[in-house]
Write an enzyme that holds these catalytic residues in place. Structure first.
Site, PDB file in Angstrom:
ATOM      1  N   CYS A   1      -2.833  42.558   7.412  1.00  0.00           N
ATOM      2  CA  CYS A   1      -2.621  41.390   6.546  1.00  0.00           C
ATOM      3  C   CYS A   1      -2.839  41.800   5.092  1.00  0.00           C
ATOM      4  O   CYS A   1      -3.915  42.287   4.731  1.00  0.00           O
ATOM      5  CB  CYS A   1      -3.577  40.262   6.933  1.00  0.00           C
ATOM      6  SG  CYS A   1      -3.611  38.912   5.735  1.00  0.00           S
TER       7      CYS A   1
ATOM      8  N   CYS B   1      -5.864  40.095   3.411  1.00  0.00           N
ATOM      9  CA  CYS B   1      -7.135  40.632   3.920  1.00  0.00           C
ATOM     10  C   CYS B   1      -7.418  41.989   3.278  1.00  0.00           C
ATOM     11  O   CYS B   1      -8.568  42.294   2.928  1.00  0.00           O
ATOM     12  CB  CYS B   1      -7.105  40.754   5.442  1.00  0.00           C
ATOM     13  SG  CYS B   1      -7.379  39.194   6.314  1.00  0.00           S
TER      14      CYS B   1
ATOM     15  N   ASP C   1      -1.136  36.391  -9.287  1.00  0.00           N
ATOM     16  CA  ASP C   1       0.078  36.678  -8.522  1.00  0.00           C
ATOM     17  C   ASP C   1       0.821  37.839  -9.190  1.00  0.00           C
ATOM     18  O   ASP C   1       0.958  37.890 -10.409  1.00  0.00           O
ATOM     19  CB  ASP C   1       0.976  35.431  -8.462  1.00  0.00           C
ATOM     20  CG  ASP C   1       2.035  35.540  -7.386  1.00  0.00           C
ATOM     21  OD1 ASP C   1       1.949  34.803  -6.390  1.00  0.00           O
ATOM     22  OD2 ASP C   1       2.957  36.379  -7.539  1.00  0.00           O
TER      23      ASP C   1
ATOM     24  N   HIS D   1      -9.682  35.095   7.460  1.00  0.00           N
ATOM     25  CA  HIS D   1      -8.242  35.039   7.714  1.00  0.00           C
ATOM     26  C   HIS D   1      -7.897  33.727   8.413  1.00  0.00           C
ATOM     27  O   HIS D   1      -8.265  33.502   9.562  1.00  0.00           O
ATOM     28  CB  HIS D   1      -7.761  36.224   8.554  1.00  0.00           C
ATOM     29  CG  HIS D   1      -6.276  36.186   8.779  1.00  0.00           C
ATOM     30  ND1 HIS D   1      -5.382  36.754   7.915  1.00  0.00           N
ATOM     31  CD2 HIS D   1      -5.541  35.577   9.743  1.00  0.00           C
ATOM     32  CE1 HIS D   1      -4.147  36.519   8.333  1.00  0.00           C
ATOM     33  NE2 HIS D   1      -4.222  35.811   9.451  1.00  0.00           N
TER      34      HIS D   1
ATOM     35  N   HIS E   1      -1.389  34.589   5.314  1.00  0.00           N
ATOM     36  CA  HIS E   1      -2.821  34.348   5.082  1.00  0.00           C
ATOM     37  C   HIS E   1      -2.846  33.186   4.091  1.00  0.00           C
ATOM     38  O   HIS E   1      -2.317  33.319   2.981  1.00  0.00           O
ATOM     39  CB  HIS E   1      -3.471  35.615   4.509  1.00  0.00           C
ATOM     40  CG  HIS E   1      -4.953  35.526   4.248  1.00  0.00           C
ATOM     41  ND1 HIS E   1      -5.852  36.479   4.708  1.00  0.00           N
ATOM     42  CD2 HIS E   1      -5.685  34.640   3.547  1.00  0.00           C
ATOM     43  CE1 HIS E   1      -7.075  36.155   4.302  1.00  0.00           C
ATOM     44  NE2 HIS E   1      -6.999  35.043   3.578  1.00  0.00           N
TER      45      HIS E   1
ATOM     46  N   HIS F   1      -2.917  30.614   1.342  1.00  0.00           N
ATOM     47  CA  HIS F   1      -3.200  30.782  -0.093  1.00  0.00           C
ATOM     48  C   HIS F   1      -2.703  29.572  -0.846  1.00  0.00           C
ATOM     49  O   HIS F   1      -1.693  28.965  -0.478  1.00  0.00           O
ATOM     50  CB  HIS F   1      -2.568  32.070  -0.640  1.00  0.00           C
ATOM     51  CG  HIS F   1      -1.117  32.228  -0.299  1.00  0.00           C
ATOM     52  ND1 HIS F   1      -0.691  32.647   0.948  1.00  0.00           N
ATOM     53  CD2 HIS F   1       0.010  32.006  -1.017  1.00  0.00           C
ATOM     54  CE1 HIS F   1       0.630  32.683   0.966  1.00  0.00           C
ATOM     55  NE2 HIS F   1       1.087  32.284  -0.213  1.00  0.00           N
TER      56      HIS F   1
ATOM     57  N   HIS G   1      -1.429  28.413  -4.549  1.00  0.00           N
ATOM     58  CA  HIS G   1      -0.946  28.843  -5.857  1.00  0.00           C
ATOM     59  C   HIS G   1      -1.479  27.871  -6.911  1.00  0.00           C
ATOM     60  O   HIS G   1      -1.284  26.653  -6.776  1.00  0.00           O
ATOM     61  CB  HIS G   1       0.588  28.789  -5.918  1.00  0.00           C
ATOM     62  CG  HIS G   1       1.307  29.668  -4.938  1.00  0.00           C
ATOM     63  ND1 HIS G   1       1.926  30.844  -5.311  1.00  0.00           N
ATOM     64  CD2 HIS G   1       1.521  29.548  -3.605  1.00  0.00           C
ATOM     65  CE1 HIS G   1       2.510  31.389  -4.243  1.00  0.00           C
ATOM     66  NE2 HIS G   1       2.271  30.628  -3.197  1.00  0.00           N
TER      67      HIS G   1
HETATM   68  P1  AMP Z   1       4.139  32.656  -0.600  1.00  0.00           P
HETATM   69  O1  AMP Z   1       5.586  32.878  -0.847  1.00  0.00           O
HETATM   70  O2  AMP Z   1       3.656  31.254  -0.802  1.00  0.00           O
HETATM   71  O3  AMP Z   1       3.686  33.232   0.731  1.00  0.00           O
HETATM   72  O4  AMP Z   1       3.373  33.450  -1.741  1.00  0.00           O
HETATM   73  C1  AMP Z   1       3.052  34.788  -1.657  1.00  0.00           C
HETATM   74  C2  AMP Z   1       2.770  35.226  -3.059  1.00  0.00           C
HETATM   75  O5  AMP Z   1       2.094  36.452  -3.016  1.00  0.00           O
HETATM   76  C3  AMP Z   1       4.043  35.449  -3.895  1.00  0.00           C
HETATM   77  O6  AMP Z   1       4.018  34.570  -5.021  1.00  0.00           O
HETATM   78  C4  AMP Z   1       3.942  36.916  -4.290  1.00  0.00           C
HETATM   79  O7  AMP Z   1       4.386  37.166  -5.614  1.00  0.00           O
HETATM   80  C5  AMP Z   1       2.470  37.195  -4.132  1.00  0.00           C
HETATM   81  N1  AMP Z   1       2.112  38.580  -3.866  1.00  0.00           N
HETATM   82  C6  AMP Z   1       2.696  39.415  -2.965  1.00  0.00           C
HETATM   83  N2  AMP Z   1       2.082  40.611  -2.973  1.00  0.00           N
HETATM   84  C7  AMP Z   1       1.078  40.521  -3.909  1.00  0.00           C
HETATM   85  C8  AMP Z   1       0.099  41.434  -4.393  1.00  0.00           C
HETATM   86  N3  AMP Z   1      -0.019  42.688  -3.915  1.00  0.00           N
HETATM   87  N4  AMP Z   1      -0.746  41.011  -5.370  1.00  0.00           N
HETATM   88  C9  AMP Z   1      -0.636  39.751  -5.863  1.00  0.00           C
HETATM   89  N5  AMP Z   1       0.267  38.852  -5.433  1.00  0.00           N
HETATM   90  C10 AMP Z   1       1.114  39.223  -4.479  1.00  0.00           C
HETATM   91 ZN    ZN Z   2      -5.537  37.855   6.195  1.00  0.00          ZN
END
Ligand code: AMP
Ligand code: ZN
Length: 112
Positions: free
Chosen positions: A3, A6, A29, A45, A96, A98, A100
């Site tokens: 993940c 994680c 992000d 998780h 996982h 999250h 925004h």
């Molecule tokens: P979602 O589309 O709601 O699942 O959001 C996932 C978010 O994670 C997206 O806005 C991506 O830009 C962000 N994301 C993906 N990989 C990373 C990373 N390594 N560091 C920070 N943000 C990330």
């Molecule tokens: Zn996770």
């Protein structure tokens, strides 16, 4: 578990941390959609907000306690938006949970 978030929480993958407490981790992000774009995640998780139960809801309470602190630290006194995407139709790309935090400008009214 394989993940991404994680691994970020565990420090295996680097992130720009903005907040951390016992239950919560928050970081910028990597592909910001607004001047301020922070992701707030439970350290535990939980796959998505659709998986919240009475047994893991303390993590959700901790997230929503952290959000105003993060917003204040990011200078979002004029308002902001909190979004969580769930599953396929919600376009959730990382499984996982999250939240925004988006702000730093007047956001579009449309959400879908
Ligand atoms: P979602 O589309 O709601 O699942 O959001 C996932 C978010 O994670 C997206 O806005 C991506 O830009 C962000 N994301 C993906 N990989 C990373 C990373 N390594 N560091 C920070 N943000 C990330
Ligand atoms: Zn996770």
């Amino acid at each position: 578990m394989d993940c991404l978030f994680c691994k970020i929480i565990g420090g295996e993958i680097p992130s720009a941390k903005v907040y951390e407490d016992e239950l919560v981790y928050a970081f910028r992000d990597i592909n910001p959609q607004a001047p301020v774009h922070v992701l707030v995640v439970p350290k535990q998780h939980i796959a998505s907000a659709d998986e919240v139960t009475v047994d893991n809801s303390a993590a959700v309470a901790a997230i929503f306690t952290a959000i105003p602190k993060i917003a204040a630290a990011e200078g979002l006194g004029n308002g902001y938006r909190v979004i969580t995407n769930i599953g396929e139709d919600g376009c959730q790309s990382v499984k996982h949970m999250h939240f925004h935090i988006l702000g730093g400008k007047k956001l579009p009214e449309s959400m879908a």
